[in-house]
Design an enzyme around this catalytic site. Sequence first.
Site, PDB file in Angstrom:
ATOM      1  N   SER A 155       1.439  -3.426  -4.137  1.00  0.00           N
ATOM      2  CA  SER A 155       1.287  -1.990  -3.918  1.00  0.00           C
ATOM      3  C   SER A 155       0.015  -1.561  -4.632  1.00  0.00           C
ATOM      4  O   SER A 155      -0.174  -1.860  -5.819  1.00  0.00           O
ATOM      5  CB  SER A 155       2.508  -1.258  -4.477  1.00  0.00           C
ATOM      6  OG  SER A 155       2.565   0.026  -3.931  1.00  0.00           O
ATOM      7  N   GLU A 156      -0.869  -0.844  -3.902  1.00  0.00           N
ATOM      8  CA  GLU A 156      -2.237  -0.685  -4.402  1.00  0.00           C
ATOM      9  C   GLU A 156      -2.358   0.213  -5.636  1.00  0.00           C
ATOM     10  O   GLU A 156      -3.384   0.202  -6.304  1.00  0.00           O
ATOM     11  CB  GLU A 156      -3.168  -0.196  -3.280  1.00  0.00           C
ATOM     12  CG  GLU A 156      -2.826   1.151  -2.663  1.00  0.00           C
ATOM     13  CD  GLU A 156      -1.951   1.009  -1.425  1.00  0.00           C
ATOM     14  OE1 GLU A 156      -1.190   0.033  -1.324  1.00  0.00           O
ATOM     15  OE2 GLU A 156      -2.036   1.909  -0.560  1.00  0.00           O
ATOM     16  N   ASN A 157      -1.314   0.978  -5.961  1.00  0.00           N
ATOM     17  CA  ASN A 157      -1.405   1.766  -7.193  1.00  0.00           C
ATOM     18  C   ASN A 157      -1.399   0.872  -8.427  1.00  0.00           C
ATOM     19  O   ASN A 157      -1.812   1.314  -9.504  1.00  0.00           O
ATOM     20  CB  ASN A 157      -0.291   2.823  -7.260  1.00  0.00           C
ATOM     21  CG  ASN A 157       1.084   2.269  -6.977  1.00  0.00           C
ATOM     22  OD1 ASN A 157       1.265   1.434  -6.097  1.00  0.00           O
ATOM     23  ND2 ASN A 157       2.049   2.720  -7.732  1.00  0.00           N
ATOM     24  N   SER A 177      -6.023  -3.669  -9.276  1.00  0.00           N
ATOM     25  CA  SER A 177      -5.262  -3.766  -8.038  1.00  0.00           C
ATOM     26  C   SER A 177      -6.195  -3.827  -6.829  1.00  0.00           C
ATOM     27  O   SER A 177      -6.009  -4.634  -5.916  1.00  0.00           O
ATOM     28  CB  SER A 177      -4.324  -2.556  -7.922  1.00  0.00           C
ATOM     29  OG  SER A 177      -3.618  -2.604  -6.725  1.00  0.00           O
TER      30      SER A 177
END
Lengths: 214, 235
Positions: free
Chosen positions: A46-48, A88
């Site tokens: 998840s890019e966060n 990330s």
Amino acid sequence: MPWTRDDMAALAAQELLDGFYVNLGIGIPTLVANHIAPGVDVTLQSENGMLGLGPFPTEADIDADIINAGKQTITELDRTSYVSSADSFGMIRGGHIQLSVLGAMEVAENGDLANWMVPGKMVKGPGGAMDLVAGVGRIIVLMDHVDKAGTAKFRKSCTLPLTGANVVDMIITNLAIFQRPDRRSPFFLKAIAPNVLPDEVRAKTEAHYLEMPA
Amino acid sequence: MVQKIYDNAPLALDGLLFDGMVIAAGGFGLCGIPETLIDAIVESGVTGITAISNNAGVDDFGLGKLLKTRQIRKMISSYVGENKEFERQYLSGELEIEFCPQGTLAERMRAGGAGIAGFYTRTGVGTMIAEGKETKLFNGETYVLETGLVADLAIVKAWKGDPYGNLIFRKSARNFNPMAATCGKVTVAEVETIVEPGAFDPDHVHSPGVFVQRLLLATHNEKRIEQRTIRQEAA
């Protein structure tokens, strides 16, 4: 009979291979996680800043500090790690994520993708979508075949501002699957939903594509 | 020891706020946002803010509070959905937005804090994000030049902090906070817990104290959840 959202997610899930690191977009793509075949070991990113996403929590396990990129509460796994958003996106831009599944407003026959803006109407922003399509090796789009007005979403060219140019490898709609072997090749029709006729797919598609290989 | 700990948010921000300033804020959505400091900035009445933040909060929470009071003039963000007041102000021309892809935003903050004026990325090439920006070919692929960001003030939220300003974040609340901490000319951190000197294992510090000039105990830790998603307990 057109495919349901879950059918589409299950079709996309077949593209997730053992050992893959995968980023799933918001909406229908999130459902892909429910259809990963047993025995196929996939790590969701998840890019966060979370690598190794678990399922949604039970009411008792909700933790406001554990969310995915859709801001949904989520859980950890024994493999989970947290990183900053810079690290990330280093994973994403640096080519360390093998596959991403995203939604789309429009896809063009040359692989252009538009999914972030409707000028004068919808002001939301690209989020991480532009980074994902620029950095992830393989991009699968899940979308309805036509929009609410009945207009084809797989088009000759995109009318909306692009998220990325020539970035889509596979399109799964409620009517059909289109794919191409590489980004210099045109898309071909790979599969059609049960009892949907090739003529219907043709009529509802503006893009040029190659017919199903025999 | 240099005294970095302040008794409350107004004291921690004393002398740092001015109209037209640039403020970088950590947080993703409503996760890991400096709630206490945002409230103090609302109270201060400072206006004309350019806010560097991945999101714009929701209507009555996070940076949404500063939008409601019209204290923000411009946002540099990747995603501003879920905020009707933002949309209204933007479409009516009261508010300026510089859209920046999320990873590019994180890297611009990291670069600004690390003394790097610009960097080339593939993100946004061929889109309106790259319009008017320099591009360059590397190994046959086009990259676009993006610039580092530096803020007059950075506000961050951490889980734990020590009196030296060393910070440890918690889970996905880390997000943009480490980069925000580096890109402020002055950085103020609010923490859920202040620990004694030496309490941190030095190997476990996420943001070292060199980046944090002022620190306070957070008094607002609502941690509102934007999308409460649950599964049913297996029978």
